[in-house]
Design an enzyme around this catalytic site. Structure first.
Site, short mmCIF file in Angstrom:
data_model
loop_
_atom_site.label_atom_id
_atom_site.label_comp_id
_atom_site.label_asym_id
_atom_site.label_seq_id
_atom_site.Cartn_x
_atom_site.Cartn_y
_atom_site.Cartn_z
N SER A 113 -18.05 11.17 23.82
CA SER A 113 -18.04 9.70 23.82
C SER A 113 -17.24 9.21 25.01
O SER A 113 -16.31 9.89 25.47
CB SER A 113 -17.38 9.23 22.52
OG SER A 113 -17.00 7.87 22.64
N SER A 114 -17.56 7.99 25.47
CA SER A 114 -16.83 7.46 26.62
C SER A 114 -15.39 7.10 26.27
O SER A 114 -14.58 6.84 27.16
CB SER A 114 -17.55 6.21 27.17
OG SER A 114 -17.68 5.24 26.16
N CYS A 115 -15.04 7.13 24.97
CA CYS A 115 -13.65 6.81 24.61
C CYS A 115 -12.69 7.96 24.91
O CYS A 115 -11.48 7.82 24.69
CB CYS A 115 -13.54 6.37 23.16
SG CYS A 115 -13.82 7.69 22.00
N TYR A 142 -10.40 9.81 17.33
CA TYR A 142 -11.76 10.27 17.63
C TYR A 142 -11.80 10.88 19.04
O TYR A 142 -12.39 11.94 19.26
CB TYR A 142 -12.69 9.05 17.54
CG TYR A 142 -14.15 9.31 17.79
CD1 TYR A 142 -14.91 10.03 16.88
CD2 TYR A 142 -14.79 8.78 18.91
CE1 TYR A 142 -16.27 10.22 17.09
CE2 TYR A 142 -16.14 8.97 19.12
CZ TYR A 142 -16.88 9.69 18.21
OH TYR A 142 -18.22 9.88 18.42
N LYS A 146 -12.89 14.66 20.38
CA LYS A 146 -13.96 14.86 21.36
C LYS A 146 -13.44 15.59 22.61
O LYS A 146 -14.15 16.42 23.19
CB LYS A 146 -14.59 13.52 21.74
CG LYS A 146 -15.38 12.88 20.60
CD LYS A 146 -16.60 13.71 20.26
CE LYS A 146 -17.46 13.09 19.18
NZ LYS A 146 -18.61 13.96 18.82
N HIS A 185 -20.90 -0.41 15.01
CA HIS A 185 -20.54 -0.82 16.36
C HIS A 185 -20.98 -2.27 16.58
O HIS A 185 -21.68 -2.85 15.75
CB HIS A 185 -21.19 0.11 17.39
CG HIS A 185 -20.59 1.47 17.41
ND1 HIS A 185 -21.15 2.54 16.74
CD2 HIS A 185 -19.46 1.96 17.98
CE1 HIS A 185 -20.40 3.61 16.91
NE2 HIS A 185 -19.36 3.28 17.66
O1 GFB Z 1 -18.72 -1.39 19.35
P1 GFB Z 1 -17.30 -1.47 18.97
O2 GFB Z 1 -17.00 -1.46 17.50
O3 GFB Z 1 -16.48 -0.30 19.59
O4 GFB Z 1 -16.67 -2.84 19.55
P2 GFB Z 1 -15.69 0.09 20.93
C1 GFB Z 1 -16.88 -3.25 20.87
C2 GFB Z 1 -16.27 -4.62 21.10
O5 GFB Z 1 -17.03 -5.58 20.36
C3 GFB Z 1 -14.82 -4.79 20.66
C4 GFB Z 1 -16.16 -6.44 19.67
O6 GFB Z 1 -14.14 -5.60 21.62
C5 GFB Z 1 -14.97 -5.54 19.34
O7 GFB Z 1 -13.82 -6.31 19.00
N1 GFB Z 1 -16.85 -7.03 18.50
C6 GFB Z 1 -17.14 -8.34 18.35
C7 GFB Z 1 -17.28 -6.39 17.41
N2 GFB Z 1 -17.72 -8.55 17.18
C8 GFB Z 1 -17.84 -7.36 16.57
C9 GFB Z 1 -18.38 -6.96 15.31
O8 GFB Z 1 -18.85 -7.75 14.50
N3 GFB Z 1 -18.33 -5.63 15.04
C10 GFB Z 1 -17.81 -4.71 15.91
N4 GFB Z 1 -17.84 -3.41 15.58
N5 GFB Z 1 -17.27 -5.08 17.09
C11 GFB Z 1 -15.91 2.40 19.83
C12 GFB Z 1 -14.93 3.45 19.44
O9 GFB Z 1 -15.15 1.49 20.54
O10 GFB Z 1 -16.94 2.84 20.68
C13 GFB Z 1 -15.55 4.74 19.15
O11 GFB Z 1 -14.13 2.97 18.38
C14 GFB Z 1 -16.68 5.11 20.06
O12 GFB Z 1 -14.57 5.70 19.20
C15 GFB Z 1 -17.61 3.97 20.31
O13 GFB Z 1 -16.18 5.58 21.28
C16 GFB Z 1 -18.70 4.28 21.30
O14 GFB Z 1 -16.61 0.16 22.10
O15 GFB Z 1 -14.49 -0.77 21.12
#
Ligand code: GFB
Length: 314
Positions: A113-115, A142, A146, A185
């Site tokens: 993952s890119s994280c 996570y 990875k 996500h």
């Molecule tokens: O996709 P996401 O949950 O993961 O959130 P990450 C990306 C951005 O979208 C964050 C915003 O800035 C969230 O605060 N966001 C806005 C929301 N509204 C929403 C919503 O309703 N739901 C969600 N989920 N986000 C993950 C990692 O990070 O990316 C994992 O936690 C993994 O480890 C994955 O690497 C690919 O991009 O921040």
């Protein structure tokens, strides 16, 4: 890049994690490869149990493995379930990688993952940025698992000459995604929120965080195609990035999703929820130089994912 491509034709290929979004896309993509696809559902094989993984792999003898099995989730799931994200993933990948070595699997691809990269890595993020700075706290658990997977593949490669490789996808989305608002996500969450607001005639949808972080999104069918491409053509110790090539802010993403879904109200930001990493655009130059490019643009991908949601997940 290896001399001659690794051929999948006539081989027994195990897609570990075939019920997940990425694993199921790899299974669909492999249908064009004239190989025997091995899969095991959770009730048959618990990947966190070493003995069970060893027995199953000894019995089925896969020749190549796509290791797409993992506990995954969005920012809130990562932030609130650290034990699972660290321990399950370490167990799953360790069981599969160690057994792949003992039974002599010809080729294994580990999906990361890119994280894995530092929170403030220079953009776009080159593979060299690994372990050069502190991780983003919301997904450090996570990310550590990875990073360990990359190192496990490199260790077996270095000490035992195993052809184990790792690829690091950017944020993925598409058919088979998780649409549960607590654990998903951002992209599937926005589809659900915009759709519900549209049918309920709600005036607004609420997003998490400030909307200012940027993310890069790759359609999962493109990811599966890149995985098959790399399985055939890539054989190096260093992990390789798989990205789309451009990113956008969460605010801009939300506007695009709302337009495609047909929701015309306003966006509200819940800043009590975390933003996560400010930006994580991958540098995918190495992959592009090998000859692979994505083919599905963001608007087309969102439209296809919304159609899938309406048909299957709602
Ligand atoms: O996709 P996401 O949950 O993961 O959130 P990450 C990306 C951005 O979208 C964050 C915003 O800035 C969230 O605060 N966001 C806005 C929301 N509204 C929403 C919503 O309703 N739901 C969600 N989920 N986000 C993950 C990692 O990070 O990316 C994992 O936690 C993994 O480890 C994955 O690497 C690919 O991009 O921040």
């Amino acid at each position: 890049m290896s001399g001659s491509p690794y051929s999948l034709s006539g081989k027994r290929i195990w897609v570990a994690g075939h019920r997940g979004m990425v694993g199921s896309a790899i299974v669909r993509r492999l249908a064009a490869e004239n190989c025997a696809i091995l899969t095991a559902t959770r009730d048959v094989l618990d990947l966190t149990r070493q003995q069970d993984v060893e027995s199953w792999m000894n019995e089925t003898k896969p020749q190549a493995i796509f290791l797409a099995a993992a506990t995954v989730g969005g920012i809130l799931a990562n932030d609130t379930r650290p034990t699972e994200f660290l321990t399950d993933n370490l167990q799953i990948q360790t069981n599969i990688i160690t057994t792949a070595h003992t039974i002599g699997v010809e080729k294994l691809m580990f999906l990361g993952s890119s994280c894995i990269y530092p929170r403030l890595a220079p953009q776009p993020i080159h593979e060299d940025a690994l372990l050069t700075g502190p991780l983003e706290p919301t997904n450090a658990w996570y990310a550590i698992a990875k990073i360990a997977g990359i190192k496990q593949c490199q260790a077996y490669r270095r000490e035992y000459d195993r052809d184990f490789i790792s690829c690091m996808p950017t944020n993925l989305y598409g058919p088979g995604d998780n649409f549960d608002l607590q654990s998903s996500h951002v992209l599937p969450a926005l589809i659900v929120k915009a759709h519900n607001a549209k049918i309920q005639n709600a005036p607004s949808v609420t997003l998490w965080g400030s909307g200012s972080p940027s993310r890069e999104f790759l359609y999962v069918e493109d990811m599966a195609d890149a995985c098959v491409f790399l399985m055939k053509h890539y054989s190096e110790a260093e992990h390789i990035n798989v990205g789309f090539g451009s990113d956008l802010t969460i605010r801009a993403l939300a506007e695009r999703v709302c337009k495609i879904v047909g929701f015309k109200g306003t966006l509200i930001y819940d800043t009590t929820k975390p933003d996560g990493t400010p930006r994580k655009l991958l540098d995918s130059e190495r992959l592009h130089k090998l000859g692979w490019q994505p083919s599905v643009d963001l608007d087309e991908g969102i439209a296809k994912t919304y159609a899938w949601y309406l048909e299957h997940a709602r």
